[in-house]
Design a protein around this motif. Structure first.
Motif, PDB file in Angstrom:
ATOM      1  N   MET A 145      12.269  54.269 -10.159  1.00 57.64           N
ATOM      2  CA  MET A 145      13.575  54.716  -9.677  1.00 57.64           C
ATOM      3  C   MET A 145      13.855  54.164  -8.286  1.00 57.64           C
ATOM      4  O   MET A 145      14.961  53.675  -8.003  1.00 57.64           O
ATOM      5  CB  MET A 145      13.638  56.241  -9.675  1.00 57.64           C
ATOM      6  CG  MET A 145      14.973  56.821  -9.231  1.00 57.64           C
ATOM      7  SD  MET A 145      15.046  58.621  -9.454  1.00 57.64           S
ATOM      8  CE  MET A 145      13.795  59.172  -8.275  1.00 57.64           C
ATOM      9  N   ARG A 146      12.851  54.226  -7.422  1.00 57.77           N
ATOM     10  CA  ARG A 146      13.005  53.681  -6.067  1.00 57.77           C
ATOM     11  C   ARG A 146      13.312  52.191  -6.124  1.00 57.77           C
ATOM     12  O   ARG A 146      14.200  51.703  -5.409  1.00 57.77           O
ATOM     13  CB  ARG A 146      11.725  53.928  -5.260  1.00 57.77           C
ATOM     14  CG  ARG A 146      11.730  53.304  -3.864  1.00 57.77           C
ATOM     15  CD  ARG A 146      10.400  53.530  -3.155  1.00 57.77           C
ATOM     16  NE  ARG A 146      10.420  52.954  -1.822  1.00 57.77           N
ATOM     17  CZ  ARG A 146      10.082  51.700  -1.540  1.00 57.77           C
ATOM     18  NH1 ARG A 146       9.719  50.874  -2.530  1.00 57.77           N
ATOM     19  NH2 ARG A 146      10.117  51.252  -0.303  1.00 57.77           N
ATOM     20  N   ALA A 147      12.589  51.462  -6.971  1.00 57.52           N
ATOM     21  CA  ALA A 147      12.818  50.022  -7.090  1.00 57.52           C
ATOM     22  C   ALA A 147      14.245  49.734  -7.556  1.00 57.52           C
ATOM     23  O   ALA A 147      14.888  48.789  -7.077  1.00 57.52           O
ATOM     24  CB  ALA A 147      11.810  49.415  -8.059  1.00 57.52           C
ATOM     25  N   ALA A 148      14.757  50.552  -8.488  1.00 55.08           N
ATOM     26  CA  ALA A 148      16.125  50.360  -8.970  1.00 55.08           C
ATOM     27  C   ALA A 148      17.142  50.632  -7.873  1.00 55.08           C
ATOM     28  O   ALA A 148      18.140  49.905  -7.731  1.00 55.08           O
ATOM     29  CB  ALA A 148      16.380  51.268 -10.176  1.00 55.08           C
ATOM     30  N   PHE A 149      16.910  51.685  -7.083  1.00 49.64           N
ATOM     31  CA  PHE A 149      17.812  51.971  -5.957  1.00 49.64           C
ATOM     32  C   PHE A 149      17.865  50.774  -4.999  1.00 49.64           C
ATOM     33  O   PHE A 149      18.942  50.337  -4.576  1.00 49.64           O
ATOM     34  CB  PHE A 149      17.323  53.198  -5.188  1.00 49.64           C
ATOM     35  CG  PHE A 149      17.550  54.532  -5.866  1.00 49.64           C
ATOM     36  CD1 PHE A 149      18.170  54.615  -7.107  1.00 49.64           C
ATOM     37  CD2 PHE A 149      17.136  55.705  -5.251  1.00 49.64           C
ATOM     38  CE1 PHE A 149      18.381  55.851  -7.722  1.00 49.64           C
ATOM     39  CE2 PHE A 149      17.345  56.938  -5.845  1.00 49.64           C
ATOM     40  CZ  PHE A 149      17.962  57.017  -7.088  1.00 49.64           C
ATOM     41  N   ILE A 150      16.698  50.263  -4.645  1.00 48.59           N
ATOM     42  CA  ILE A 150      16.624  49.174  -3.673  1.00 48.59           C
ATOM     43  C   ILE A 150      17.223  47.885  -4.247  1.00 48.59           C
ATOM     44  O   ILE A 150      17.933  47.164  -3.542  1.00 48.59           O
ATOM     45  CB  ILE A 150      15.163  48.967  -3.226  1.00 48.59           C
ATOM     46  CG1 ILE A 150      14.690  50.181  -2.416  1.00 48.59           C
ATOM     47  CG2 ILE A 150      15.008  47.687  -2.410  1.00 48.59           C
ATOM     48  CD1 ILE A 150      13.210  50.169  -2.098  1.00 48.59           C
ATOM     49  N   GLU A 151      16.951  47.633  -5.522  1.00 51.91           N
ATOM     50  CA  GLU A 151      17.500  46.430  -6.157  1.00 51.91           C
ATOM     51  C   GLU A 151      19.022  46.428  -6.136  1.00 51.91           C
ATOM     52  O   GLU A 151      19.649  45.374  -5.991  1.00 51.91           O
ATOM     53  CB  GLU A 151      16.997  46.342  -7.601  1.00 51.91           C
ATOM     54  CG  GLU A 151      17.437  45.086  -8.335  1.00 51.91           C
ATOM     55  CD  GLU A 151      16.903  45.028  -9.755  1.00 51.91           C
ATOM     56  OE1 GLU A 151      17.484  44.286 -10.559  1.00 51.91           O
ATOM     57  OE2 GLU A 151      15.923  45.743 -10.048  1.00 51.91           O
ATOM     58  N   ARG A 152      19.609  47.625  -6.236  1.00 50.25           N
ATOM     59  CA  ARG A 152      21.063  47.723  -6.224  1.00 50.25           C
ATOM     60  C   ARG A 152      21.641  47.721  -4.812  1.00 50.25           C
ATOM     61  O   ARG A 152      22.856  47.688  -4.646  1.00 50.25           O
ATOM     62  CB  ARG A 152      21.487  48.994  -6.969  1.00 50.25           C
ATOM     63  CG  ARG A 152      21.175  48.965  -8.466  1.00 50.25           C
ATOM     64  CD  ARG A 152      22.083  48.025  -9.233  1.00 50.25           C
ATOM     65  NE  ARG A 152      23.468  48.462  -9.172  1.00 50.25           N
ATOM     66  CZ  ARG A 152      24.007  49.375  -9.989  1.00 50.25           C
ATOM     67  NH1 ARG A 152      23.252  49.940 -10.936  1.00 50.25           N
ATOM     68  NH2 ARG A 152      25.270  49.718  -9.879  1.00 50.25           N
ATOM     69  N   GLY A 153      20.783  47.815  -3.796  1.00 49.00           N
ATOM     70  CA  GLY A 153      21.267  47.688  -2.429  1.00 49.00           C
ATOM     71  C   GLY A 153      21.104  48.903  -1.543  1.00 49.00           C
ATOM     72  O   GLY A 153      21.366  48.837  -0.339  1.00 49.00           O
ATOM     73  N   TRP A 154      20.663  50.033  -2.099  1.00 46.06           N
ATOM     74  CA  TRP A 154      20.417  51.200  -1.256  1.00 46.06           C
ATOM     75  C   TRP A 154      19.154  50.990  -0.430  1.00 46.06           C
ATOM     76  O   TRP A 154      18.219  50.302  -0.849  1.00 46.06           O
ATOM     77  CB  TRP A 154      20.259  52.451  -2.108  1.00 46.06           C
ATOM     78  CG  TRP A 154      21.574  53.056  -2.529  1.00 46.06           C
ATOM     79  CD1 TRP A 154      22.813  52.510  -2.442  1.00 46.06           C
ATOM     80  CD2 TRP A 154      21.738  54.348  -3.128  1.00 46.06           C
ATOM     81  NE1 TRP A 154      23.756  53.366  -2.940  1.00 46.06           N
ATOM     82  CE2 TRP A 154      23.126  54.507  -3.372  1.00 46.06           C
ATOM     83  CE3 TRP A 154      20.871  55.365  -3.487  1.00 46.06           C
ATOM     84  CZ2 TRP A 154      23.648  55.659  -3.957  1.00 46.06           C
ATOM     85  CZ3 TRP A 154      21.384  56.509  -4.072  1.00 46.06           C
ATOM     86  CH2 TRP A 154      22.764  56.665  -4.302  1.00 46.06           C
ATOM     87  N   ARG A 155      19.113  51.620   0.727  1.00 43.70           N
ATOM     88  CA  ARG A 155      17.983  51.482   1.649  1.00 43.70           C
ATOM     89  C   ARG A 155      17.121  52.748   1.626  1.00 43.70           C
ATOM     90  O   ARG A 155      17.645  53.857   1.687  1.00 43.70           O
ATOM     91  CB  ARG A 155      18.493  51.219   3.069  1.00 43.70           C
ATOM     92  CG  ARG A 155      19.220  49.878   3.219  1.00 43.70           C
ATOM     93  CD  ARG A 155      20.026  49.852   4.508  1.00 43.70           C
ATOM     94  NE  ARG A 155      20.504  48.522   4.849  1.00 43.70           N
ATOM     95  CZ  ARG A 155      21.635  47.981   4.405  1.00 43.70           C
ATOM     96  NH1 ARG A 155      22.411  48.678   3.576  1.00 43.70           N
ATOM     97  NH2 ARG A 155      22.007  46.773   4.782  1.00 43.70           N
ATOM     98  N   ASP A 156      15.817  52.548   1.582  1.00 43.55           N
ATOM     99  CA  ASP A 156      14.870  53.660   1.641  1.00 43.55           C
ATOM    100  C   ASP A 156      14.657  54.025   3.107  1.00 43.55           C
ATOM    101  O   ASP A 156      14.118  53.236   3.884  1.00 43.55           O
ATOM    102  CB  ASP A 156      13.546  53.261   0.988  1.00 43.55           C
ATOM    103  CG  ASP A 156      12.575  54.432   0.859  1.00 43.55           C
ATOM    104  OD1 ASP A 156      12.855  55.512   1.426  1.00 43.55           O
ATOM    105  OD2 ASP A 156      11.529  54.255   0.209  1.00 43.55           O
ATOM    106  N   ALA A 157      15.071  55.224   3.483  1.00 39.76           N
ATOM    107  CA  ALA A 157      14.959  55.671   4.872  1.00 39.76           C
ATOM    108  C   ALA A 157      13.678  56.450   5.142  1.00 39.76           C
ATOM    109  O   ALA A 157      13.497  56.964   6.250  1.00 39.76           O
ATOM    110  CB  ALA A 157      16.169  56.538   5.237  1.00 39.76           C
ATOM    111  N   THR A 158      12.777  56.519   4.163  1.00 41.70           N
ATOM    112  CA  THR A 158      11.554  57.305   4.332  1.00 41.70           C
ATOM    113  C   THR A 158      10.674  56.705   5.416  1.00 41.70           C
ATOM    114  O   THR A 158      10.143  55.603   5.273  1.00 41.70           O
ATOM    115  CB  THR A 158      10.772  57.372   3.010  1.00 41.70           C
ATOM    116  OG1 THR A 158      11.637  57.816   1.973  1.00 41.70           O
ATOM    117  CG2 THR A 158       9.593  58.322   3.141  1.00 41.70           C
ATOM    118  N   HIS A 159      10.536  57.436   6.528  1.00 40.12           N
ATOM    119  CA  HIS A 159       9.761  56.979   7.683  1.00 40.12           C
ATOM    120  C   HIS A 159      10.220  55.592   8.150  1.00 40.12           C
ATOM    121  O   HIS A 159       9.399  54.749   8.514  1.00 40.12           O
ATOM    122  CB  HIS A 159       8.256  57.009   7.384  1.00 40.12           C
ATOM    123  CG  HIS A 159       7.754  58.386   7.118  1.00 40.12           C
ATOM    124  ND1 HIS A 159       6.775  58.669   6.199  1.00 40.12           N
ATOM    125  CD2 HIS A 159       8.128  59.586   7.635  1.00 40.12           C
ATOM    126  CE1 HIS A 159       6.564  59.976   6.169  1.00 40.12           C
ATOM    127  NE2 HIS A 159       7.372  60.551   7.033  1.00 40.12           N
TER     128      HIS A 159
END
Length: 294
Positions: A145-159
């Protein structure tokens, strides 16, 4: 006496049925915050932040998928997701369908423990007593799920400390992992946001004071959190009985001051599949219209 017991039983069953129905009565909560310096918006009325949290998705929840995907019609400038997207190991495709069009917009996210580990049956008494429950530690497919979010352009703000531009607004975002089970490590992001940013936003799944205090001390303008479900089972009039965090019950949901910072706590769009009820607390997403200061 027998009639009284029958009457109480009927009242209890009707209340449970109503509470279950409310899990599908989605609402949008809107707020206005004058945080931007004059001129930043270049004539636009507001910079709109859509906050979604606590989907707790289960396969088959088509009404939720349709309602959440329909939020794209609001044309938000930024989408923030503060976690607990999953409530079943097969739910990732349903989450991606729900968020689908929103993933085309600028976005950032942090996860909650219910992204990492599957839910398990809940002792209702522990919830009413506001007691923390041990995770199941049964892994969910959050990495995909995280990989799909990032692939679509969302940024992971975790730490992470993030800086990017959405429209004409320069953003400084920072986030931590879920404080509810002590996964947060604020030291990795400590420090004031970039002074050149027009808007600074803090992301955390669960509104715990130790993390909110740190964000507020560092000078963030707005913190976004979820996790509380707004209390989930509330008294008539909307008074929360519990928060499932150490934030006070008066700020279990909605937009509030937190020292020198604003804080918005989402009521969330779902609940554990083992607790499919909401009472006087409809599932909600939030739209924050950030305007210029006068």
């Amino acid at each position: 006496m027998k009639k009284s017991l029958v009457g109480l039983g009927a009242l209890g069953l009707s209340t449970l049925a109503y509470a279950n129905l409310q899990t599908r009565d989605f609402i949008l909560q809107e707020y206005e915050l004058p945080l931007l310096a004059p001129g930043v918006l270049r004539g636009k009325a507001s910079f709109d932040v859509l906050h979604v949290s606590d989907l707790h998705m289960i396969p088959g929840q088509r009404a939720k998928v349709e309602w959440v995907s329909g939020l794209d019609a609001l044309e938000p400038d930024l989408v923030v997701n503060t976690g607990d997207n999953l409530s079943d190991k097969a739910a990732v495709p349903w989450v991606l369908d729900a968020l689908g069009p929103l993933l085309n917009r600028p976005g950032a996210f942090v996860f909650g423990t219910n992204d990492y580990w599957a839910p398990r049956p809940v002792n209702p008494l522990k919830y009413v007593l506001d007691q923390k429950r041990e995770p199941s530690y049964v892994d969910l497919p959050w990495k995909g799920m995280r990989a799909a979010f990032i692939e679509r352009g969302w940024r992971d703000a975790t730490h992470q400390r993030l800086e990017f531009k959405a429209g004409d607004v320069r953003l400084a975002l920072a986030g931590v992992d879920d404080p509810h089970h002590e996964l947060d490590d604020y030291a990795t992001i400590a420090g004031a946001p970039n002074v050149d940013a027009d808007l600074s936003i803090a992301l955390l799944h669960a509104p715990y004071r130790r993390v909110l205090d740190a964000f507020e001390a560092d000078g963030y303008q707005l913190a976004l959190a979820g996790h509380t479900h707004g209390g989930q089972i509330r008294l008539p009039g909307g008074r929360a009985l519990v928060t499932n965090a150490d934030i006070d019950r008066e700020r279990a949901s909605g937009l509030h001051r937190y020292g020198g910072m604003w804080m918005e706590v989402s009521q969330g769009l779902g609940q554990s599949k083992y607790a499919p009820a909401r009472l006087f607390c409809k599932p909600a997403a939030s739209l924050i219209h950030v305007t210029e200061r006068t």
